[in-house]
Design an enzyme around this catalytic site. Sequence first.
Site, PDB file in Angstrom:
ATOM      1  N   LYS A   1       0.829  -1.210   0.000  1.00 46.60           N
ATOM      2  CA  LYS A   1       0.000   0.000   0.000  1.00 46.60           C
ATOM      3  C   LYS A   1       0.862   1.258   0.000  1.00 46.60           C
ATOM      4  CE  LYS A   1      -1.739   1.605   3.991  1.00 46.60           C
ATOM      5  NZ  LYS A   1      -1.491   3.009   4.351  1.00 46.60           N
ATOM      6  N   ASN A   2       1.844   1.305   0.879  1.00 43.29           N
ATOM      7  CA  ASN A   2       2.594   2.559   1.009  1.00 43.29           C
ATOM      8  C   ASN A   2       3.489   2.853  -0.196  1.00 43.29           C
ATOM      9  OD1 ASN A   2       1.321   3.110   3.370  1.00 43.29           O
ATOM     10  ND2 ASN A   2       3.007   2.498   4.709  1.00 43.29           N
TER      11      ASN A   2
ATOM     12  N   CYS B   1      -4.075   8.153   9.875  1.00 44.35           N
ATOM     13  CA  CYS B   1      -4.329   7.594  11.198  1.00 44.35           C
ATOM     14  C   CYS B   1      -3.804   8.534  12.276  1.00 44.35           C
ATOM     15  CB  CYS B   1      -3.625   6.247  11.332  1.00 44.35           C
ATOM     16  SG  CYS B   1      -4.523   4.893  10.592  1.00 44.35           S
TER      17      CYS B   1
ATOM     18  N   ARG C   1       2.576  14.048  13.514  1.00 48.88           N
ATOM     19  CA  ARG C   1       2.855  13.913  12.073  1.00 48.88           C
ATOM     20  C   ARG C   1       3.032  15.229  11.304  1.00 48.88           C
ATOM     21  NH1 ARG C   1      -0.422   8.625  10.053  1.00 48.88           N
ATOM     22  NH2 ARG C   1       1.511   8.293   8.948  1.00 48.88           N
TER      23      ARG C   1
ATOM     24  N   ASP D   1       4.915   0.203  12.052  1.00 50.48           N
ATOM     25  CA  ASP D   1       3.629  -0.332  11.584  1.00 50.48           C
ATOM     26  C   ASP D   1       3.408  -1.794  11.989  1.00 50.48           C
ATOM     27  OD1 ASP D   1       3.066   2.095  10.493  1.00 50.48           O
ATOM     28  OD2 ASP D   1       3.188   1.474   8.396  1.00 50.48           O
TER      29      ASP D   1
ATOM     30  N   ARG E   1      -8.772   0.235   5.243  1.00 51.99           N
ATOM     31  CA  ARG E   1      -7.905   1.202   4.548  1.00 51.99           C
ATOM     32  C   ARG E   1      -6.642   0.540   4.023  1.00 51.99           C
ATOM     33  NH1 ARG E   1      -7.599   6.816   7.751  1.00 51.99           N
ATOM     34  NH2 ARG E   1      -6.144   7.143   6.068  1.00 51.99           N
TER      35      ARG E   1
HETATM   36  C1  UD1 Z   1       4.975   6.472   6.542  1.00 50.98           C
HETATM   37  C2  UD1 Z   1       3.931   5.396   6.397  1.00 50.98           C
HETATM   38  C3  UD1 Z   1       3.446   4.930   7.763  1.00 50.98           C
HETATM   39  C4  UD1 Z   1       4.625   4.538   8.633  1.00 50.98           C
HETATM   40  C5  UD1 Z   1       5.695   5.623   8.661  1.00 50.98           C
HETATM   41  C6  UD1 Z   1       6.959   5.190   9.382  1.00 50.98           C
HETATM   42  C7  UD1 Z   1       2.899   5.997   4.296  1.00 50.98           C
HETATM   43  C8  UD1 Z   1       1.702   6.520   3.594  1.00 50.98           C
HETATM   44  N1  UD1 Z   1       2.831   5.921   5.634  1.00 50.98           N
HETATM   45  O1  UD1 Z   1       4.325   7.554   7.184  1.00 50.98           O
HETATM   46  O2  UD1 Z   1       2.574   3.831   7.567  1.00 50.98           O
HETATM   47  O3  UD1 Z   1       4.152   4.334   9.953  1.00 50.98           O
HETATM   48  O4  UD1 Z   1       6.064   5.992   7.329  1.00 50.98           O
HETATM   49  O5  UD1 Z   1       7.490   4.052   8.789  1.00 50.98           O
HETATM   50  O6  UD1 Z   1       3.865   5.582   3.688  1.00 50.98           O
HETATM   51  N2  UD1 Z   1       8.413  13.745  10.771  1.00 50.98           N
HETATM   52  C9  UD1 Z   1       8.736  15.059  11.029  1.00 50.98           C
HETATM   53  N3  UD1 Z   1       8.654  15.969  10.006  1.00 50.98           N
HETATM   54  C10 UD1 Z   1       8.280  15.628   8.760  1.00 50.98           C
HETATM   55  C11 UD1 Z   1       7.965  14.279   8.484  1.00 50.98           C
HETATM   56  C12 UD1 Z   1       8.048  13.353   9.524  1.00 50.98           C
HETATM   57  O7  UD1 Z   1       9.068  15.394  12.163  1.00 50.98           O
HETATM   58  O8  UD1 Z   1       8.234  16.501   7.881  1.00 50.98           O
HETATM   59  C13 UD1 Z   1       8.509  12.729  11.841  1.00 50.98           C
HETATM   60  C14 UD1 Z   1       7.175  12.069  12.177  1.00 50.98           C
HETATM   61  O9  UD1 Z   1       6.441  12.810  13.113  1.00 50.98           O
HETATM   62  C15 UD1 Z   1       7.611  10.737  12.707  1.00 50.98           C
HETATM   63  C16 UD1 Z   1       8.878  10.432  11.891  1.00 50.98           C
HETATM   64  O10 UD1 Z   1       9.317  11.660  11.364  1.00 50.98           O
HETATM   65  O11 UD1 Z   1       7.983  10.832  14.065  1.00 50.98           O
HETATM   66  C17 UD1 Z   1       8.667   9.449  10.766  1.00 50.98           C
HETATM   67  O12 UD1 Z   1       7.580   9.869   9.945  1.00 50.98           O
HETATM   68  P1  UD1 Z   1       7.488   9.512   8.405  1.00 50.98           P
HETATM   69  O13 UD1 Z   1       8.516   8.489   8.070  1.00 50.98           O
HETATM   70  O14 UD1 Z   1       7.454  10.775   7.625  1.00 50.98           O
HETATM   71  O15 UD1 Z   1       6.060   8.842   8.311  1.00 50.98           O
HETATM   72  P2  UD1 Z   1       5.006   9.014   7.158  1.00 50.98           P
HETATM   73  O16 UD1 Z   1       5.685   9.177   5.846  1.00 50.98           O
HETATM   74  O17 UD1 Z   1       3.947   9.959   7.564  1.00 50.98           O
END
Ligand code: UD1
Length: 430
Positions: free
Chosen positions: A22-23, A117, A122, A305, A397
């Site tokens: 999915k991701n 979620c 985030r 996850d 989802r």
């Molecule tokens: C993606 C996955 C999600 C998974 C996560 C971590 C998708 C659609 N979702 O989420 O299922 O749980 O990776 O493997 O692919 N952060 C910041 N600033 C930013 C971006 C992130 O501080 O601009 C922090 C977040 O709060 C979190 C960490 O970085 O603590 C990791 O987040 P991130 O890897 O970006 O997760 P997602 O891409 O949202």
Amino acid sequence: MEQYIIKGGKPLKGEVEIGGAKNAALGILAAAVMTDDDVIIENLPDVRDINVLLEAIGEIGAEVKRIDRHTVKINGGNIKEVSVDDEYIRKIRASYYFIGALLGKYKKAQVPLPGGCNIGSRPIDQHIKGFRALGAKVSIERGAVIASAETLSCAHIYFDVVSVGATINVMMAAAMAEGRTILENAAKEPHIVDVANFLNSMGANIKGAGTDTIRITGVKRLHGTEYSIIPDQIEAGTFMCMAAATRGDVLIKNVIPKHLESISAKLIEMGNEVIEYDEAVRVIGAKYQRHTDIKTLPYPGFPTDMQPQMAVSLALAEGSSMVTESIFENRFKYVDELARMGGNIKVEGNVAVIDGIEGFTGATVNAPDLRAGAALVIAGLCADGFTVVEEIGYIQRGYECFEEKIKGIGGAIEKVDSEKAARKFMLKVS
Ligand code: UD1
């Protein structure tokens, strides 16, 4: 309201086939609009988040044609609208990938701030930092991210946190920027590699995906391609935990075992048997399983996850296990639900201490988010008696035909939408 009703206590046995990731698919679908040619994407999971994204792609003017349940053809040649606004798109996290894709191709984008979620705060500051470094002006107005640039030019970008979303998003924009961009402290998840491979198959020049330094030489134009998405690491991991926790024996097919190493390692530490094949893993759950500790980390560390599903397995292992969540601060919401089933877990900050119990007892529980919902289904499959899992929209989802796949390995589970249907199921399996 649909819910799952489960009669637990039976070891799951048989074979299950894993679908596309999915991701990875979310990034790939957004990137597909970056060319004016036809793009054919195979092994697409038929889950709600993907279908919402496809609808949004259609709404900005791209042509979206389902060839079959798992194959779609996209043509982004007629996109007129760089403003994505769909009431559903706000609910999925990956809507932010439209910023990178549209900014790269059209040098402008307007996308609502993402939902997804509720597992933590985030932020998307790293995405914005990357776009700005490429020369875009980025502002947030009325709940939307607005990005634009005269031209996008190369940059040397160091991410302050390892972020899957920021790595993919900035990589997409940089694929069509001028010159050579370097992303440092990039995320290394398998789906980053998959999105990079997909972009490269469209003519992009991306090197180093899967390491923490990605080098992208921008190109002026991307062309059409045919691409098959990698198997879903988390769906596979969920079935691995299901096999172990129910003390079952399940062959999980269509996987890349290398992507599952951190999960296999923990299941083996607990005393289970994990046998790797070229494109499958077999998990044989041990009767007596031992405690172990896990800490979630970016890939190749243990995936956040998979944290709830592994915690359910540990709740049925002997002794005390410590689970440290280091990615998202709000990922222990399933603990109160497990307590209704007899789970003995204490949470202090980002650490959960799990004291193993002999078995769960069935109860009515609420899925607080996608992965925690899947974890509660695992708990229900292990429990004595009937478990009802509510709010299963979260689970749909991200898991295709979840209940059918579980039934295929002998689980007694039914999706019901009325008392009558629930009673019918209970009579049938009693
Ligand atoms: C993606 C996955 C999600 C998974 C996560 C971590 C998708 C659609 N979702 O989420 O299922 O749980 O990776 O493997 O692919 N952060 C910041 N600033 C930013 C971006 C992130 O501080 O601009 C922090 C977040 O709060 C979190 C960490 O970085 O603590 C990791 O987040 P991130 O890897 O970006 O997760 P997602 O891409 O949202």
